[in-house]
Structures are given as C-alpha cells and as structure tokens.
Scaffold this active site. Structure first.
Site, mmCIF file in Angstrom:
data_model
loop_
_atom_site.group_PDB
_atom_site.id
_atom_site.type_symbol
_atom_site.label_atom_id
_atom_site.label_comp_id
_atom_site.label_asym_id
_atom_site.label_seq_id
_atom_site.Cartn_x
_atom_site.Cartn_y
_atom_site.Cartn_z
ATOM 1 N N GLY A 18 42.832 26.502 42.369
ATOM 2 C CA GLY A 18 43.474 27.845 43.022
ATOM 3 C C GLY A 18 42.688 27.978 44.339
ATOM 4 N N THR A 106 35.017 36.359 39.249
ATOM 5 C CA THR A 106 36.275 37.135 39.027
ATOM 6 C C THR A 106 36.038 38.487 39.200
ATOM 7 O OG1 THR A 106 37.286 35.463 38.111
ATOM 8 C CG2 THR A 106 38.390 37.528 38.016
ATOM 9 N N GLU A 222 21.517 50.355 41.986
ATOM 10 C CA GLU A 222 22.492 51.537 42.673
ATOM 11 C C GLU A 222 22.777 52.394 41.494
ATOM 12 O OE1 GLU A 222 26.074 48.837 43.065
ATOM 13 O OE2 GLU A 222 26.629 49.087 41.102
ATOM 14 N N HIS A 260 31.666 49.636 42.907
ATOM 15 C CA HIS A 260 31.548 48.990 41.517
ATOM 16 C C HIS A 260 32.153 50.046 40.507
ATOM 17 C CE1 HIS A 260 28.151 46.210 43.050
ATOM 18 N NE2 HIS A 260 29.389 45.700 43.325
#
Length: 309
Positions: A18, A106, A222, A260
C-alpha cells in the site's frame, strides 16, 4: 541495550504494497532498519522496492515469520482490517518463534475491534503490542538503528534518555531537544492516544527502569483518563532514575475531545492541573512548556550527578 527493539531487529511490514507501507518502509530502510519482508494477502511471491532494497512479499504472517524469523512487525493496514492484522501477527509470532513485537501505526480502528484485540492478546503472553494510532518505536544505533514507524529518523541519536509519549509530534519535540542539549536516546516509544491500546506508560517505565543504557526518562502525557496519575504513582513507589514530565492540553475546554480519542476532560477528571500535581508529588521534574523540556532534562541530570553542566 535498549528496550524491546535492538539496533539490528528484523522487521516485517504488514500492508507493504500500500501507499503508506511503501512510503514509510522506504524511510525505514533509508534510516538503516533491517526490513526482511512484507505481507499483503494475495500478493505473495512479488517483490517491492523500498529505498535501495528489494523486499519479498508474503501472503500471510505465519509464512513471513517462518521464512525470515523476523521479531517485529509494523502495521500500515486500513482501519477496518487492522484489528485482524494485529491478531494475525501476534498468533504468528507466538506459534513460530515464541514471541515478538507488533507495532500498529493505523489510526481510526473501531474501538470495539480494539477491545477484541486486547482480549485476544491475552492468548499471546510473549507478544507485545504498541499502538494503535501511534508513531511507533525507534532504537537509534551508532550507525543507523531500528526505526519502526513514521518518526523522522534524522533527529535521533544513540544515547541514554528513554522517551515515552502519547503524542507523536511531542515525541519528536522531546527527541530534538534531548539531542539539542548533547544527549541521545536509548529507545523512544509513542504509545498513542487511543483509549484502548496495547502498551501503556507503566509498561514502558518498568522496561526503562530495568534497562542499563537508560539513565533518565522523559514522559509526555496529555489530558483525559488517569494513565499519567498511575504512572506518577508507579514512579513514586519504584522509580530510581530522573524523570522529566510534560502534560499536553492545559488550555483544552472541558468536554471537548482534543485530537486523540482519549484526550477529553470528562466529569472534571483528567485535567492537566491534576496530572501536573501528581507529577510534582512523585518527584517528577515538570516542564511547563514543551520548549523547555531539554533545559529541564539538563537540570535534572545535573541534580542527579549525571551531568556537569
């Protein structure tokens, strides 16, 4: 030494044919990573050009691991198929060589798929998953090293600072600043910011604590969740090495997801202020701004007697 990935690790790329797999695979080879093969179902037998290397493609992970005895796989597979790719890799590593490392880059994997993956990983106790939605892991070498993921290789250099972060770009900032003050990195890990993930802060802290090459740690958290507070508690009880911490998202409004999936303040919990307070209570050297991570690290090393100036 380093953690989980040596300088000369043998690496497979799932999704190598890919666009993302080919592009980042070429950058990995250019850095010096030993890419020994790739996996794309239905395309076994062909080869793909990665920088200056022709890499064989296999139909399955079991075939690829059996042929190459690779110990690491990095996944650039689209989100609907990434969960299955993780489980295939874990099964192959466990059955063929008794363990391995799976790094899933991913982004956007459905959360129920990841719940299923994490449950399945319990069947593969000697296989570690890093990610998903992360930049990967890198162990710089004296000449090249193992770059497994999408991080820019040129800012890294071999050294004694272990870095773990939820944020990809802030990982790179921490790396650049440690290099900028004349230090280098043992291993750098981006664990990702999804709420369901394979490897967490404490896993990394335990490994860095046991690694003789690592003499200090930079931890970047975070807002959202309680992972940073749990890491601070672990450091308070078990840590012997200087730790520098930074918490991203101090200006984020409550209830709004920031980038996120896990970065959200909900019910008044998971705020930057809470996390910074936990860091300070654990003796972590806190950087109030990402631009001062390098200076705070230098000060921490001086205080620990690990650096003169």
């Amino acid at each position: 030494m380093s953690i989980w990935v040596g300088e000369d690790a043998k690496v497979l790329i799932q999704g190598v044919t890919g666009r993302q797999g080919t592009f980042h695979g070429s950058k990995m080879v250019e850095y010096g990573t030993d890419i020994v093969g790739g996996v794309t179902p239905g395309k076994g037998g062909m080869t793909v050009s990665l920088h200056d290397r022709m890499v064989p493609v296999y139909n399955s992970m079991e075939e690829a691991v059996g042929e190459t005895m690779a110990e690491v796989s990095v996944i650039y597979v689209p989100p609907p198929y990434a969960g299955a790719a993780i489980k295939e890799a874990a099964s192959a590593f466990q059955s063929v060589r008794g363990g391995g490392l799976v790094v899933c880059i991913t982004e956007g994997i459905p959360i129920l798929d990841m719940v299923d993956v994490v449950n399945a990983m319990a069947s593969y106790p000697d296989v570690r998953l890093i990610g998903p939605n992360c930049p990967g892991i890198i162990t710089p070498g004296s000449n090249g090293g193992s770059k497994i993921g999408i991080m820019p290789g040129h800012i890294h250099r071999k050294g004694r600072i272990g870095i773990v972060s939820k944020s990809g770009t802030l990982t790179y900032e921490a790396v650049a600043q440690t290099t900028g003050i004349g230090e280098g990195q043992s291993t750098c890990i981006g664990i990702g910011g999804d709420p369901v993930q394979g490897t967490g802060f404490i896993d990394c802290l335990e490994a860095f604590e046991s690694d003789p090459q690592t003499e200090a740690i930079v931890l970047i958290g975070e807002i959202g969740g309680s992972a940073e507070e749990e890491a601070a508690e672990w450091i308070s009880a078990n840590g012997t090495k200087p730790v520098v911490g930074f918490v991203a998202g101090s200006t984020a409004p409550p209830g709004k997801r920031m980038g996120h999936a896990g970065a959200i303040i909900s019910g008044g919990k998971g705020t930057a202020a809470e996390k910074i307070s936990a860091f300070r209570s654990a003796g972590i050297h806190v950087a109030d701004d990402p631009s001062v991570i390098g200076q705070v690290l230098a000060d921490a090393l001086i205080e620990a007697g690990l650096r003169d100036s």
